[in-house]
Motif scaffolding. Sequence first.
Motif: not given
Length: 180
Positions: A118-122, A109-116
């Motif tokens: 932007n959503t990263v592919s799960p 269920t985790l959604h990750v974003t990069d340092r900018f």
Amino acid sequence: MNNSKLTDLEEKFCWIYACGPSPYIGNAEKTFELVFNQRTGQFFTSNEDELALEIFEEANTTILAHRFMLRNDIKDRIEEIKRDTAVDAASLRPRLTGTLLKISDECSTLHVTDRFGNTVSPAPLRSVAVNAIAKLIDMYGIKEDIAHKVMLEGADGDGITFNLILPQQNKENELSDIIE
């Protein structure tokens, strides 16, 4: 019970070596460094002279730890502790199950974003979740419980096993299903 004449530090070494936390359990050098030198064995300096001294101290600690492990009283105490605190598959199973379920829940269920931002592919996290579930399936033998098999046996005990896969019925979504 401890009937030996080990010092408090020697006893502490035996306990940490036999059943301590990672990275000390089973690692004589790191455990010796922690107990007798009160250091974690990590290098933090950028000065070449200090780094050379730390490398020398690490080598010296390794030699001392190996000599220490050759003592019969130390070996005997470690074996005694291991016998008394035996960890087997039955005692580890609940802990491993809890950890794998937690990993699966978090990664699915985790959604990750990069340092900018932007959503990263799960996908990589979902892969970790799938692998955690696969390990649980292996641990509990669930694959065999789910399998649908038909066995045709002959008179002599030989036979053929068919794995049955039932097709899913493809229902069209009705308007009432979409509104609910």
